[in-house]
Design an enzyme around this catalytic site. Sequence first.
Site, PDB file in Angstrom:
ATOM      1  N   ARG A 151       0.627  10.715   1.972  1.00  0.00           N
ATOM      2  CA  ARG A 151       1.815  11.342   1.259  1.00  0.00           C
ATOM      3  C   ARG A 151       2.137  12.425   0.165  1.00  0.00           C
ATOM      4  O   ARG A 151       3.043  12.834  -0.214  1.00  0.00           O
ATOM      5  CB  ARG A 151       2.222  10.216   0.882  1.00  0.00           C
ATOM      6  CG  ARG A 151       2.831   8.917   1.197  1.00  0.00           C
ATOM      7  CD  ARG A 151       3.196   7.886  -0.209  1.00  0.00           C
ATOM      8  NE  ARG A 151       3.635   6.915   1.277  1.00  0.00           N
ATOM      9  CZ  ARG A 151       3.876   5.473   0.853  1.00  0.00           C
ATOM     10  NH1 ARG A 151       3.156   5.352  -0.759  1.00  0.00           N
ATOM     11  NH2 ARG A 151       3.668   4.645   1.911  1.00  0.00           N
ATOM     12  N   GLU A 157       1.053   4.166   9.454  1.00  0.00           N
ATOM     13  CA  GLU A 157       1.561   4.678   8.297  1.00  0.00           C
ATOM     14  C   GLU A 157       0.763   5.804   8.505  1.00  0.00           C
ATOM     15  O   GLU A 157      -0.222   5.283   8.308  1.00  0.00           O
ATOM     16  CB  GLU A 157       2.629   3.493   6.667  1.00  0.00           C
ATOM     17  CG  GLU A 157       3.239   3.027   6.841  1.00  0.00           C
ATOM     18  CD  GLU A 157       3.744   1.926   5.839  1.00  0.00           C
ATOM     19  OE1 GLU A 157       3.219   2.423   4.659  1.00  0.00           O
ATOM     20  OE2 GLU A 157       4.128   0.812   6.127  1.00  0.00           O
ATOM     21  N   ALA A 204       9.455  -3.861  -2.119  1.00  0.00           N
ATOM     22  CA  ALA A 204       8.017  -2.728  -1.217  1.00  0.00           C
ATOM     23  C   ALA A 204       9.258  -2.899  -0.127  1.00  0.00           C
ATOM     24  O   ALA A 204       9.332  -4.553   1.380  1.00  0.00           O
ATOM     25  CB  ALA A 204       7.092  -3.470  -1.427  1.00  0.00           C
ATOM     26  N   ARG A 219      -3.315   7.213  -2.918  1.00  0.00           N
ATOM     27  CA  ARG A 219      -3.489   5.139  -2.695  1.00  0.00           C
ATOM     28  C   ARG A 219      -3.177   6.109  -1.144  1.00  0.00           C
ATOM     29  O   ARG A 219      -1.535   7.020  -1.071  1.00  0.00           O
ATOM     30  CB  ARG A 219      -1.840   5.083  -3.565  1.00  0.00           C
ATOM     31  CG  ARG A 219      -2.168   3.402  -2.958  1.00  0.00           C
ATOM     32  CD  ARG A 219      -0.679   2.653  -3.072  1.00  0.00           C
ATOM     33  NE  ARG A 219       0.645   2.916  -3.467  1.00  0.00           N
ATOM     34  CZ  ARG A 219       1.159   3.085  -2.518  1.00  0.00           C
ATOM     35  NH1 ARG A 219       0.560   2.621  -2.108  1.00  0.00           N
ATOM     36  NH2 ARG A 219       2.684   3.055  -2.628  1.00  0.00           N
ATOM     37  N   HIS A 255       6.746   9.242  -3.386  1.00  0.00           N
ATOM     38  CA  HIS A 255       7.288   9.126  -2.105  1.00  0.00           C
ATOM     39  C   HIS A 255       7.781  10.411  -0.822  1.00  0.00           C
ATOM     40  O   HIS A 255       9.029  10.950  -1.523  1.00  0.00           O
ATOM     41  CB  HIS A 255       8.592   8.051  -1.958  1.00  0.00           C
ATOM     42  CG  HIS A 255       7.893   7.405  -0.363  1.00  0.00           C
ATOM     43  ND1 HIS A 255       8.710   7.813   0.497  1.00  0.00           N
ATOM     44  CD2 HIS A 255       7.343   5.964  -0.175  1.00  0.00           C
ATOM     45  CE1 HIS A 255       8.422   6.807   1.418  1.00  0.00           C
ATOM     46  NE2 HIS A 255       7.539   5.643   1.643  1.00  0.00           N
ATOM     47  N   HIS A 307       6.687   7.339  -6.922  1.00  0.00           N
ATOM     48  CA  HIS A 307       7.652   5.484  -6.264  1.00  0.00           C
ATOM     49  C   HIS A 307       6.356   4.725  -6.908  1.00  0.00           C
ATOM     50  O   HIS A 307       6.044   4.219  -7.302  1.00  0.00           O
ATOM     51  CB  HIS A 307       6.956   6.881  -4.868  1.00  0.00           C
ATOM     52  CG  HIS A 307       6.666   5.467  -3.926  1.00  0.00           C
ATOM     53  ND1 HIS A 307       8.042   4.305  -3.419  1.00  0.00           N
ATOM     54  CD2 HIS A 307       5.445   4.688  -3.188  1.00  0.00           C
ATOM     55  CE1 HIS A 307       7.237   3.269  -2.896  1.00  0.00           C
ATOM     56  NE2 HIS A 307       6.392   3.746  -2.077  1.00  0.00           N
TER      57      HIS A 307
HETATM   58  C1  SIN Z   1       6.582   2.560   2.712  1.00  0.00           C
HETATM   59  O1  SIN Z   1       7.807   1.692   3.243  1.00  0.00           O
HETATM   60  O2  SIN Z   1       7.485   3.935   2.308  1.00  0.00           O
HETATM   61  C2  SIN Z   1       6.362   2.076   0.916  1.00  0.00           C
HETATM   62  C3  SIN Z   1       5.251   1.623   0.747  1.00  0.00           C
HETATM   63  C4  SIN Z   1       4.051   2.037   0.389  1.00  0.00           C
HETATM   64  O3  SIN Z   1       4.439   2.340  -0.637  1.00  0.00           O
HETATM   65  O4  SIN Z   1       2.574   1.805   0.470  1.00  0.00           O
END
Ligand code: SIN
Length: 531
Positions: free
Chosen positions: A284, A113, A46, A380, A238, A345
Amino acid sequence: MSVNRYDFLVIGSGAAGLLAARKLAAAGRVAVLTKRTPDVSNSDLAQGGIAAVTSRDDDFSLHIADTLRTGAGLCDRRIVELTITEAPARIEELVELGTRFSRKGGAFELGLEGGHSRRRVLHAADATGHEIERALLEACRSDRNITFFPFHSAVDLILRSRPAGTRPGGNACLGAYALEEATGKVHSFLAGTTVLASGGAGKVYRYTSNPDVTTGDGMAMAYRAGLPLANMEFVQFHPTCLYHPQAKSFLISEALRGEGGVLRDAAGRAFMKDYSKHLELAPRDIVARAIDSELKRTGADCVYLDMTHLKAAFLKRRFPMIFAKCLSLGIDMTKAPIPVVPAAHFFCGGVTTDEYGRTAMPGLYAVGEAAYTGLHGANRLASNSLLEACVFAHRAAEAVKGDYIARRAPARPAHWTTGNARPSDEAVVIKHNWDEIRTLMWNYVGIVRSDKRLARAAARMELISAEIVKYYWDFLPTRDLLELRNIACLADVIIASARSRRESRGLHYTVDYPEASPRLARPTVVDRYRR
Ligand code: SIN
């Protein structure tokens, strides 16, 4: 074949498994089964981090709202609230255990993010999972009550009784059978309580950010034992994995987009404005579908993540691992855009549990990605998964310690028998079916689905599954065979879940039902006794 007796059995050595083991060790002897060495896990890879409200300009209600919005109407609000309000305590505990998160002037340096309305992602540069695993492994290795069994693959759960059709509540878990790779022997591990912490199942798909061990073993074992799996159609792709012939499963963290990364097509055009007002920081599912659509439209093999407008010194400090990996493959991310593609992912579904990680079967808990708690709903929120692992490992360990079954001596279970099984004569069968399942799942049950594609996938899986079941009973188990059996089981469940959801919601998008239907805002449950 040996019989090993422990108070607690933990299957898996990612963050959820190690944290549960560490806490359970205060109450008894713990065996941890792991398929490779204990440091090989999805958690270890991760990058982005772990989401938690730790700054003054953030608030629990904002993190809760972001999680619910991303989950597209399917999150369990009670679970979301308890996870997010308990997050700061779990972060404190990780720090006490020795996790070194990146800091700026003493305070945590917080990343942003997709889907988050505030900077709240704690990280250790761009190798957060590795840092958490390092701290947890150090703590577990120094605990005399914890014994690791590396290179042991769980085969199946050991059940108290197993008359045909026994419902999970009428049965009990006594531990698990595990294959020792070095000898090819299957041993019994008996325990008052078994905790499935075996992670997700990215290897069901041809392209994945997950390591090779991620074959959904715990979910498949639970399903075979009669436990329902929920929301298995919600597979998170992802958006950005490195596209390079020598890079297998290497993630390009969403944190890069959080710092201003721009997605461009081969001609250099920034295309996210065509898909979402949130551009690169849309959730995402939207970014992955946008890339998929661009790839189909242009026929290109990949798109590009452009970081070249950011300062080189900043990129090297904030993303040292990604910078070094790209450079080792001839890509200097400070000067050239990074070629990326989406890849499987994370599984938002899994073994259904309550708010303490309890499954419907006495003596069996599930935590981390193997579990379906209701936190993620149909999609998620980034960096909520390490958080879920820590919150539910803690809750499960607390519940197990007070649990009746943990203090009961396991009954005498049936020993593993090999019957007339003999060594495999044609390993090519395993390789062929392995490749076929992963390819058909990628092509027919991927980012964009349709009734026709799902029907094709179901028909193919019926034939493949029959062949694997026969092979499984005829030949002695190997790790490859066990993993194949598990990905086949889960492919079948994912297809059944996807076929039953006649709408598009979160990560499940089908061209035949492109809108969400309010009537279908409930979890999908697949139960082998009800199919
Ligand atoms: C990422 O670093 O993009 C993955 C983090 C995640 O899957 O929550």
